[in-house]
Design a protein around this motif. Structure first.
Motif, PDB file in Angstrom:
ATOM      1  N   GLY A   1       0.793  -1.226   0.000  1.00  0.00           N
ATOM      2  CA  GLY A   1       0.000   0.000   0.000  1.00  0.00           C
ATOM      3  C   GLY A   1       0.822   1.272   0.000  1.00  0.00           C
ATOM      4  O   GLY A   1       0.343   2.320   0.435  1.00  0.00           O
ATOM      5  N   LEU A   2       2.024   1.200  -0.516  1.00  0.00           N
ATOM      6  CA  LEU A   2       2.914   2.363  -0.524  1.00  0.00           C
ATOM      7  C   LEU A   2       2.611   3.247  -1.733  1.00  0.00           C
ATOM      8  O   LEU A   2       3.319   3.255  -2.740  1.00  0.00           O
ATOM      9  N   ALA A   3       1.534   4.012  -1.620  1.00  0.00           N
ATOM     10  CA  ALA A   3       1.044   4.826  -2.737  1.00  0.00           C
ATOM     11  C   ALA A   3       2.084   5.828  -3.234  1.00  0.00           C
ATOM     12  O   ALA A   3       2.201   6.049  -4.443  1.00  0.00           O
ATOM     13  N   ASN A   4       2.837   6.430  -2.334  1.00  0.00           N
ATOM     14  CA  ASN A   4       3.845   7.405  -2.759  1.00  0.00           C
ATOM     15  C   ASN A   4       4.918   6.761  -3.621  1.00  0.00           C
ATOM     16  O   ASN A   4       5.383   7.356  -4.594  1.00  0.00           O
ATOM     17  N   VAL A   5       5.314   5.557  -3.282  1.00  0.00           N
ATOM     18  CA  VAL A   5       6.324   4.845  -4.074  1.00  0.00           C
ATOM     19  C   VAL A   5       5.721   4.417  -5.415  1.00  0.00           C
ATOM     20  O   VAL A   5       6.350   4.570  -6.460  1.00  0.00           O
ATOM     21  N   VAL A   6       4.502   3.903  -5.392  1.00  0.00           N
ATOM     22  CA  VAL A   6       3.826   3.505  -6.632  1.00  0.00           C
ATOM     23  C   VAL A   6       3.712   4.710  -7.560  1.00  0.00           C
ATOM     24  O   VAL A   6       3.973   4.603  -8.760  1.00  0.00           O
ATOM     25  N   ARG A   7       3.340   5.846  -7.011  1.00  0.00           N
ATOM     26  CA  ARG A   7       3.194   7.073  -7.807  1.00  0.00           C
ATOM     27  C   ARG A   7       4.502   7.411  -8.528  1.00  0.00           C
ATOM     28  O   ARG A   7       4.489   7.861  -9.678  1.00  0.00           O
ATOM     29  N   LYS A   8       5.624   7.173  -7.878  1.00  0.00           N
ATOM     30  CA  LYS A   8       6.932   7.459  -8.488  1.00  0.00           C
ATOM     31  C   LYS A   8       7.342   6.384  -9.495  1.00  0.00           C
ATOM     32  O   LYS A   8       8.037   6.672 -10.462  1.00  0.00           O
ATOM     33  N   LEU A   9       6.919   5.144  -9.264  1.00  0.00           N
ATOM     34  CA  LEU A   9       7.312   4.042 -10.144  1.00  0.00           C
ATOM     35  C   LEU A   9       6.479   3.945 -11.425  1.00  0.00           C
ATOM     36  O   LEU A   9       6.980   3.494 -12.451  1.00  0.00           O
ATOM     37  N   VAL A  10       5.231   4.353 -11.357  1.00  0.00           N
ATOM     38  CA  VAL A  10       4.332   4.199 -12.512  1.00  0.00           C
ATOM     39  C   VAL A  10       4.918   4.797 -13.792  1.00  0.00           C
ATOM     40  O   VAL A  10       4.920   4.138 -14.832  1.00  0.00           O
ATOM     41  N   PRO A  11       5.453   6.010 -13.768  1.00  0.00           N
ATOM     42  CA  PRO A  11       5.983   6.560 -15.019  1.00  0.00           C
ATOM     43  C   PRO A  11       7.214   5.806 -15.557  1.00  0.00           C
ATOM     44  O   PRO A  11       7.557   5.927 -16.727  1.00  0.00           O
ATOM     45  N   LEU A  12       7.848   5.022 -14.711  1.00  0.00           N
ATOM     46  CA  LEU A  12       9.061   4.316 -15.099  1.00  0.00           C
ATOM     47  C   LEU A  12       8.812   2.891 -15.593  1.00  0.00           C
ATOM     48  O   LEU A  12       9.739   2.224 -16.036  1.00  0.00           O
ATOM     49  N   THR A  13       7.582   2.430 -15.500  1.00  0.00           N
ATOM     50  CA  THR A  13       7.295   1.040 -15.840  1.00  0.00           C
ATOM     51  C   THR A  13       6.791   0.899 -17.264  1.00  0.00           C
ATOM     52  O   THR A  13       6.327   1.856 -17.877  1.00  0.00           O
ATOM     53  N   GLU A  14       6.858  -0.338 -17.761  1.00  0.00           N
ATOM     54  CA  GLU A  14       6.298  -0.642 -19.068  1.00  0.00           C
ATOM     55  C   GLU A  14       4.784  -0.722 -18.933  1.00  0.00           C
ATOM     56  O   GLU A  14       4.259  -1.071 -17.885  1.00  0.00           O
ATOM     57  N   PRO A  15       4.085  -0.418 -20.005  1.00  0.00           N
ATOM     58  CA  PRO A  15       2.621  -0.374 -19.913  1.00  0.00           C
ATOM     59  C   PRO A  15       1.950  -1.714 -19.683  1.00  0.00           C
ATOM     60  O   PRO A  15       2.465  -2.756 -20.022  1.00  0.00           O
ATOM     61  N   ARG A  16       0.796  -1.665 -19.132  1.00  0.00           N
ATOM     62  CA  ARG A  16      -0.253  -2.640 -18.922  1.00  0.00           C
ATOM     63  C   ARG A  16       0.122  -3.978 -18.310  1.00  0.00           C
ATOM     64  O   ARG A  16       0.059  -4.115 -17.121  1.00  0.00           O
ATOM     65  N   ALA A  17       0.489  -4.961 -19.055  1.00  0.00           N
ATOM     66  CA  ALA A  17       0.589  -6.329 -18.546  1.00  0.00           C
ATOM     67  C   ALA A  17       1.541  -6.463 -17.357  1.00  0.00           C
ATOM     68  O   ALA A  17       1.268  -7.198 -16.429  1.00  0.00           O
TER      69      ALA A  17
END
Length: 132
Positions: free
Chosen positions: A8-24
């Motif tokens: 549930g680390l929303a702040n970390v997820v928020r930072k990682l989302v732009p760095l990840t590959e899409p969807r799957a």
């Protein structure tokens, strides 16, 4: 991503989302967040994940665990006529009445009023006599 989503680390997820590959690649993280009931993390992951992956595993896990607010986010991307109905069955089996009612109302609106359901996607299910 899955580990921080499950925690549930929303702040970390928020930072990682732009760095990840899409969807799957993010779909596993979505399942982990849904299972744990982390609504904010699910909201962050939905746009970059496939909610239908593995027969809507995220919806199944949220339903099985009784996380009604997470289910409410995932139901608009589900298929009431497909294997997603197993989420409803599991919620009923586990005794999560609020999740069962919410799913039935949403899927009823989507089945009976498909145009309305498309218009309501991302908003509350109103206009067909049902309250979410």
């Amino acid at each position: 991503m899955a580990l921080v989503a499950e925690e549930g680390l929303a702040n970390v997820v928020r930072k990682l989302v732009p760095l990840t590959e899409p969807r799957a690649r993010n779909s596993v993280a979505l399942v982990c967040a849904a299972r744990a009931g982390h609504k904010e993390v699910v909201e962050l992951l939905l746009p970059v994940s496939d909610a239908l992956a593995d027969h809507s595993a995220a919806l199944y896990e949220a339903s099985a665990c009784g996380h009604s607010e997470v289910v409410k986010l995932l139901v608009p991307d589900s298929d009431p006529h497909g294997k997603d109905s197993r989420a409803l069955a599991q919620a009923a089996h586990e005794g999560h009445l609020r999740v069962v009612k919410m799913s039935l109302r949403a899927w009823c609106c989507a089945s009976v009023f498909p145009r309305l359901a498309r218009q309501q996607k991302g908003r509350s299910w109103s206009g067909c006599g049902h309250e979410a």
